[in-house]
Each structure stands twice: as structure tokens, then as C-alpha cells.
Design a protein around this motif. Structure first.
Motif, short mmCIF file in Angstrom:
data_model
loop_
_atom_site.label_atom_id
_atom_site.label_comp_id
_atom_site.label_asym_id
_atom_site.label_seq_id
_atom_site.Cartn_x
_atom_site.Cartn_y
_atom_site.Cartn_z
N PHE A 100 -11.25 69.43 58.58
CA PHE A 100 -11.21 68.00 58.05
C PHE A 100 -11.38 67.85 56.59
O PHE A 100 -10.78 67.09 56.06
CB PHE A 100 -12.44 67.17 58.90
N GLU A 101 -12.02 68.65 56.03
CA GLU A 101 -12.20 68.74 54.56
C GLU A 101 -11.87 69.74 53.69
O GLU A 101 -11.91 69.79 52.44
CB GLU A 101 -13.83 68.29 54.23
N GLU A 152 -5.37 60.25 54.78
CA GLU A 152 -6.77 60.83 55.42
C GLU A 152 -6.99 60.89 57.02
O GLU A 152 -7.16 61.70 57.83
CB GLU A 152 -8.17 60.31 54.79
N SER A 156 -6.56 63.94 59.55
CA SER A 156 -7.51 64.14 60.56
C SER A 156 -7.12 64.20 61.75
O SER A 156 -7.40 65.15 62.76
CB SER A 156 -8.54 62.89 60.59
N VAL A 159 -5.40 67.60 62.18
CA VAL A 159 -6.52 68.67 62.27
C VAL A 159 -6.96 68.72 63.84
O VAL A 159 -6.86 69.82 64.56
CB VAL A 159 -7.79 68.67 61.65
#
Length: 176
Positions: A100-101, A152, A156, A159
Motif C-alpha cells: 500500500f505504501e 491512491e 490500493s 494491491v
């Protein structure tokens, strides 16, 4: 530090450069990439939705028609040899896994502590380039510093989709 970061395999490519080389140019491109919805048909759709003109329209069908219109615009650009303005980013890498990051490159190409700007072509519908700012944790691991809000959300979602694929593969191996 990278031991507690959860990553899943993902077949993505990235082009990038050190942010210090052209921070203003990179920021301009980053902002332009966020405006992909601000094309004429996108603007028309926003206005039509605000007026309530799309209430009785099937949202999936409307989305598909809008994307067909955009594809026709893209084909017109190709025929007219009009390329979208993109900064030439010298480094190209394959992304091995994502979180996620964070994301991890297949090869060691990053300098720890440096900030980078890059573009990732997302394999989502509609397919498009996503601007991304990231910091190198080590030679292969990067921490995402900045994405646009819409990007974003799509990152997400991607992912999560990759996690589902990995879970299905693991279940399939257990059944063998």
C-alpha cells in the motif's frame, strides 16, 4: 526496516529519475497527469452529473461510452502524430512487488535516501500513466511519498487485487 513491510508480487514497470534533476518540470507533469479526467468529455460529464442529467442513465454503460470516446480521441492523436507531453525519464525498471505504501524493484537501481519522480502505467481500465513521488529506502525498496487522490485509490485497489490473486494461487497449490 523492510522486513516488516508486506508486499505482494505485481508485474508493473516504472520509468523514473532523481527528483533533484528537474523538480519543477516533474511537478508540472505530475499535476498534468492528475488532470486526465479534465478532458472535454470528462468536463461535460461532470457538468451533466451536477445538473442531474445522468440520473436515469446506466452508470456502467455511460462509463463505457465515455471511455470509447476517449479511445477515439487517442486514436485521432496517433493518426495526427500528436504525442502526450511527457518528460523523458532515463531509468526504466521492473517492479517485483508492491504494498500500500511501498514497492520493490527487481534490480538494485536506487540510491538510499534520495527522492525520485516516476510514472507507472497502471493495468487498470482505463489504462493510463500514474505520476508518483517516492523515496529510496535501499537499492531496491521504495516508499511512496505522493500520489494523487484518485491514483491512491486505484493503487490500493490494485494491491488488494494482487493479494487476492496470490491467495488464490496459494489455495491452488495446497489442493495439489
Amino acid at each position: 526496516m523492510s522486513d516488516n513491510i508486506r508486499l505482494v508480487p505485481a508485474p508493473l514497470d516504472i520509468v523514473f529519475d532523481v527528483a533533484q534533476r528537474d523538480p519543477e518540470g516533474f511537478e508540472r507533469e505530475f499535476q498534468r497527469l492528475s488532470e486526465t479526467d479534465d478532458d472535454p468529455i470528462g468536463q461535460w460529464l461532470k457538468i451533466a452529473k451536477a445538473r442531474g442529467e445522468t440520473k436515469e442513465t446506466d452508470p456502467v454503460l455511460l462509463h463505457l461510452i465515455i471511455e470509447l470516446h476517449r479511445k477515439v480521441d487517442q486514436l485521432t492523436q496517433i493518426v495526427k502524430h500528436e504525442e502526450p507531453e511527457r518528460i523523458d525519464l532515463p531509468y526504466h525498471a521492473h517492479i517485483e512487488s508492491i504494498g500500500f505504501e511501498h514497492f520493490k524493484l527487481k534490480e538494485s537501481m536506487l540510491e538510499p535516501g534520495k527522492r525520485y519522480y516516476g510514472r507507472i502505467t497502471m493495468p487498470l481500465f482505463p489504462k493510463r500513466d500514474m505520476g508518483i513521488w517516492f523515496d529510496a529506502i535501499d537499492e531496491r525498496m521504495a516508499k511512496i511519498v505522493r500520489l494523487h487522490d484518485r491514483d491512491e485509490k486505484e493503487w490500493s485497489s490494485y494491491v488488494v487485487a494482487r493479494e487476492r490473486v496470490m491467495i488464490r494461487e496459494m489455495k491452488g497449490k495446497k489442493g495439489e
